[in-house]
Design a protein around this motif. Structure first.
Motif, PDB file in Angstrom:
ATOM      1  N   ILE A  23       0.699  -1.124  -0.040  1.00  0.00           N
ATOM      2  CA  ILE A  23       0.012   0.019   0.148  1.00  0.00           C
ATOM      3  C   ILE A  23       0.792   1.264  -0.037  1.00  0.00           C
ATOM      4  CG2 ILE A  23      -1.813   1.258   1.319  1.00  0.00           C
ATOM      5  CD1 ILE A  23      -2.327  -1.727   2.462  1.00  0.00           C
ATOM      6  N   ASP A  24       0.624   2.139  -0.960  1.00  0.00           N
ATOM      7  CA  ASP A  24       1.357   3.398  -0.932  1.00  0.00           C
ATOM      8  C   ASP A  24       0.495   4.468  -1.596  1.00  0.00           C
ATOM      9  OD1 ASP A  24       3.143   5.325  -1.604  1.00  0.00           O
ATOM     10  OD2 ASP A  24       4.761   3.975  -2.762  1.00  0.00           O
ATOM     11  N   ILE A  25       0.403   5.668  -0.897  1.00  0.00           N
ATOM     12  CA  ILE A  25      -0.625   6.579  -1.451  1.00  0.00           C
ATOM     13  C   ILE A  25       0.088   6.979  -2.728  1.00  0.00           C
ATOM     14  CG2 ILE A  25       0.295   8.415   0.225  1.00  0.00           C
ATOM     15  CD1 ILE A  25      -2.640   9.482   0.356  1.00  0.00           C
ATOM     16  N   GLY A  26       1.348   7.090  -2.893  1.00  0.00           N
ATOM     17  CA  GLY A  26       1.908   7.528  -4.019  1.00  0.00           C
ATOM     18  C   GLY A  26       1.490   6.887  -5.332  1.00  0.00           C
ATOM     19  N   ARG A  27       0.706   5.879  -5.181  1.00  0.00           N
ATOM     20  CA  ARG A  27       0.359   4.991  -6.417  1.00  0.00           C
ATOM     21  C   ARG A  27      -0.944   5.187  -6.714  1.00  0.00           C
ATOM     22  NH1 ARG A  27       2.702  -1.161  -5.832  1.00  0.00           N
ATOM     23  NH2 ARG A  27       1.682  -1.136  -7.840  1.00  0.00           N
ATOM     24  N   VAL A  28      -1.618   6.095  -5.943  1.00  0.00           N
ATOM     25  CA  VAL A  28      -2.980   6.152  -6.230  1.00  0.00           C
ATOM     26  C   VAL A  28      -3.188   7.296  -7.434  1.00  0.00           C
ATOM     27  CG1 VAL A  28      -5.373   7.291  -5.530  1.00  0.00           C
ATOM     28  CG2 VAL A  28      -3.739   5.933  -4.040  1.00  0.00           C
ATOM     29  N   LEU A  62       0.165  16.175   1.814  1.00  0.00           N
ATOM     30  CA  LEU A  62      -0.282  15.356   2.581  1.00  0.00           C
ATOM     31  C   LEU A  62       0.922  14.736   3.631  1.00  0.00           C
ATOM     32  CD1 LEU A  62      -2.608  12.739   0.472  1.00  0.00           C
ATOM     33  CD2 LEU A  62      -3.135  14.179   2.525  1.00  0.00           C
ATOM     34  N   GLU A  63       0.729  15.160   4.674  1.00  0.00           N
ATOM     35  CA  GLU A  63       1.656  14.505   5.818  1.00  0.00           C
ATOM     36  C   GLU A  63       1.409  13.011   5.924  1.00  0.00           C
ATOM     37  OE1 GLU A  63       2.485  15.246  10.485  1.00  0.00           O
ATOM     38  OE2 GLU A  63       1.015  16.546   9.508  1.00  0.00           O
ATOM     39  N   ARG A  64       2.669  12.417   5.998  1.00  0.00           N
ATOM     40  CA  ARG A  64       2.755  10.952   5.904  1.00  0.00           C
ATOM     41  C   ARG A  64       2.861  10.296   7.549  1.00  0.00           C
ATOM     42  NH1 ARG A  64       3.655   9.659   0.660  1.00  0.00           N
ATOM     43  NH2 ARG A  64       2.923  11.463  -0.546  1.00  0.00           N
ATOM     44  N   GLY A  84       8.714   4.464   7.956  1.00  0.00           N
ATOM     45  CA  GLY A  84       9.870   4.148   7.488  1.00  0.00           C
ATOM     46  C   GLY A  84       9.866   4.169   6.031  1.00  0.00           C
ATOM     47  N   ASN A  85       9.023   4.431   5.350  1.00  0.00           N
ATOM     48  CA  ASN A  85       8.688   4.644   3.864  1.00  0.00           C
ATOM     49  C   ASN A  85       7.828   5.715   3.318  1.00  0.00           C
ATOM     50  OD1 ASN A  85      10.260   2.053   3.189  1.00  0.00           O
ATOM     51  ND2 ASN A  85       8.672   1.333   4.605  1.00  0.00           N
ATOM     52  N   GLY A  86       7.110   6.409   4.123  1.00  0.00           N
ATOM     53  CA  GLY A  86       6.177   7.502   4.052  1.00  0.00           C
ATOM     54  C   GLY A  86       5.172   7.003   2.910  1.00  0.00           C
ATOM     55  N   ARG A  87       4.653   5.945   3.257  1.00  0.00           N
ATOM     56  CA  ARG A  87       3.767   5.324   2.075  1.00  0.00           C
ATOM     57  C   ARG A  87       2.395   5.524   2.529  1.00  0.00           C
ATOM     58  NH1 ARG A  87       3.789  -0.110   1.654  1.00  0.00           N
ATOM     59  NH2 ARG A  87       5.050  -0.352   3.421  1.00  0.00           N
ATOM     60  N   ILE A 129      -9.715   9.599   4.622  1.00  0.00           N
ATOM     61  CA  ILE A 129      -9.332   8.372   3.824  1.00  0.00           C
ATOM     62  C   ILE A 129      -9.751   7.260   4.792  1.00  0.00           C
ATOM     63  CG2 ILE A 129      -7.181   6.876   2.929  1.00  0.00           C
ATOM     64  CD1 ILE A 129      -5.873   9.868   2.700  1.00  0.00           C
ATOM     65  N   ALA A 130     -10.311   6.348   3.906  1.00  0.00           N
ATOM     66  CA  ALA A 130     -10.918   5.064   4.701  1.00  0.00           C
ATOM     67  C   ALA A 130     -10.122   3.863   3.581  1.00  0.00           C
ATOM     68  CB  ALA A 130     -12.334   5.159   4.491  1.00  0.00           C
ATOM     69  N   GLY A 131     -10.515   2.507   4.299  1.00  0.00           N
ATOM     70  CA  GLY A 131     -10.102   1.400   3.356  1.00  0.00           C
ATOM     71  C   GLY A 131      -8.416   1.191   3.644  1.00  0.00           C
ATOM     72  N   PRO A 132      -7.769   0.317   2.850  1.00  0.00           N
ATOM     73  CA  PRO A 132      -6.307   0.020   3.118  1.00  0.00           C
ATOM     74  C   PRO A 132      -5.458   1.227   3.471  1.00  0.00           C
ATOM     75  CG  PRO A 132      -7.323  -1.295   1.058  1.00  0.00           C
ATOM     76  CD  PRO A 132      -8.359  -0.177   1.472  1.00  0.00           C
ATOM     77  N   LEU A 133      -5.770   2.293   2.874  1.00  0.00           N
ATOM     78  CA  LEU A 133      -4.788   3.332   3.215  1.00  0.00           C
ATOM     79  C   LEU A 133      -4.903   3.965   4.756  1.00  0.00           C
ATOM     80  CD1 LEU A 133      -5.343   5.645  -0.072  1.00  0.00           C
ATOM     81  CD2 LEU A 133      -3.074   4.643   0.730  1.00  0.00           C
ATOM     82  N   ALA A 134      -5.827   3.390   5.037  1.00  0.00           N
ATOM     83  CA  ALA A 134      -5.946   3.913   6.648  1.00  0.00           C
ATOM     84  C   ALA A 134      -5.626   2.973   7.405  1.00  0.00           C
ATOM     85  CB  ALA A 134      -7.663   4.202   7.116  1.00  0.00           C
ATOM     86  N   SER A 135      -4.921   2.007   6.990  1.00  0.00           N
ATOM     87  CA  SER A 135      -4.657   0.673   7.557  1.00  0.00           C
ATOM     88  C   SER A 135      -3.235   0.686   8.685  1.00  0.00           C
ATOM     89  CB  SER A 135      -4.261  -0.588   6.984  1.00  0.00           C
ATOM     90  OG  SER A 135      -3.206  -0.460   6.072  1.00  0.00           O
TER      91      SER A 135
END
Length: 389
Positions: A305-310, A321-323, A327-330, A347-353
């Motif tokens: 999971i990586d918000i940069g890939r959205v 967006l603050e990360r 360790g990876n800022g994803r 933000i809900a779902g996997p990005l919130a995990s």
């Protein structure tokens, strides 16, 4: 269930919801019940309908599988009772899709069935531009997409021709592999499902995994994961870190008869080298010193999971967006109500995990997300109105 016409209008609504899966549908049901105006963007249950094998099952017990409305009225059990069906265990995926369709109709959820090309900030809130040229603006936005952007294939397979390697994501038709030798790499649920479906389609499949032996687990109720989703955010940091570590891969026990005695298994082995060879074959060198020739490789290597890939997030928005300190800022940093560092963007779902725990990689976090996000938006709007009066 009804659909909005994508007319490109710029009427400012209270809420944009991006993603029309379990999270998006549930958020829309809560928004409607709280009299919020909203636009739900995405094709209804697209991932579940078109990017998952339909002749397999959900490993969670049906008692813990549901979407969320404010009064928890429209449950899977109620759907089964009203439809006159007995809920099988394990639950077939198409039945869950039917339930979601019923839920949307019963709660009056409205869809705008278009993919979002770009989400950006505006002076009033947020703006989404869709594939059909629609432009939708709202004071608040929720990103409620699933895993579709995050499939991960190890670097070992870099450089292989695309026709020789696939990820389990979106691999739904196994008939093209009939009569072919296929390696399935992994030790979790998706690896066992892929191997079973390949065998059923007439292929000669082999499971290769680093564990010593298969790890079968009996059906999970899901209740513990749901409870963890309710409490995770407030746990001490060390406990959070313990809970965030994903356990070693396991397969649901109901898959045992589909695999055992039917599919070759090679445990305690890792693919060290993969290369294309003459004849359109794939040669694998394993850590145990053995080599194999296959026609195809299926990587059941999960998701990163990586918000940069959205793909639809505007670059400027991503930069602001603050990360999380993962360790990876994803992962985006979220507060207790799932709001990001950008006011009004949830933000809900996997990005919130990372912020809210492993329940949000699955539908187990749906209720918590809805009961946190929608009331927060209602309060913020009431506060804004009182401040401007």
């Amino acid at each position: 269930m009804s659909f909005n016409n994508a007319n490109g209008g710029r009427q400012l609504t209270d809420l944009l919801i991006i993603g029309a899966g379990p999270y998006g549908i549930s958020l829309a049901a809560h928004a409607k019940a709280h009299c919020l105006t909203y636009t739900l963007l995405g094709y209804p249950m697209h991932f579940w309908k078109h990017q998952m094998p339909q002749n397999m099952f959900i490993r969670t017990h049906p008692d813990s599988v549901y979407l969320s409305d404010p009064h928890e009225s429209f449950t899977l059990l109620r759907f089964a009772a009203e439809s006159g069906i007995d809920l099988p265990v394990p639950l077939p995926r198409p039945l869950f899709v039917d339930y979601a369709t019923w839920f949307a109709a019963r709660t009056g959820v409205r869809f705008t069935p278009e993919h979002v090309l770009q989400l950006s900030r505006t002076a009033d809130g947020y703006e989404a531009v869709t594939e059909g040229g629609g432009v939708y603006t709202a004071r608040h936005a929720v990103i409620a997409t699933g895993l579709q952007h995050y499939s991960y294939i190890p670097d070992t397979y870099d450089g292989l021709p695309p026709g020789l390697v696939s990820h389990t994501f979106a691999l739904t038709d196994f008939r093209p592999f009939a009569g072919k030798q296929v390696a399935v790499i992994g030790s979790g649920q998706s690896a066992w499902e892929a191997a079973a479906l390949l065998h059923m389609a007439g292929s000669d499949a082999e499971l290769i995994y680093r564990r010593d032996a298969a790890n079968y687990r009996e059906g999970q109720s899901g209740s513990e994961l749901i409870q963890l989703g309710e409490t995770f955010f407030d746990l001490p940091l060390e406990q959070k870190r313990e809970k965030q570590v994903q356990p070693p891969g396991s397969a649901a026990a109901f898959l045992r008869p589909y695999v055992e005695g039917k599919i070759r298994e090679t445990g305690n082995a890792v693919v060290q080298k993969a290369e294309a060879v003459d004849g359109g074959k794939l040669r694998l060198e394993l850590s145990n010193g053995e080599t194999r020739l296959f026609d195809h490789l299926v990587s059941a290597s999960g998701y990163r999971i990586d918000i940069g890939r959205v793909p639809f997030l505007e670059q400027r928005l991503l930069e602001l967006l603050e990360r999380e300190d993962d360790g990876n800022g994803r992962y985006p940093k979220l507060d207790a109500h799932f709001m990001s560092s950008l006011p009004g963007l949830y933000i809900a779902g996997p990005l919130a995990s990372y912020s809210h725990g492993p329940a949000f990689r699955f539908i187990a976090g749906v209720r918590k997300a809805c009961r946190s996000i929608i009331p927060r938006i209602v309060r913020s709007m009431a506060h804004a109105r009182s401040g401007s009066s």
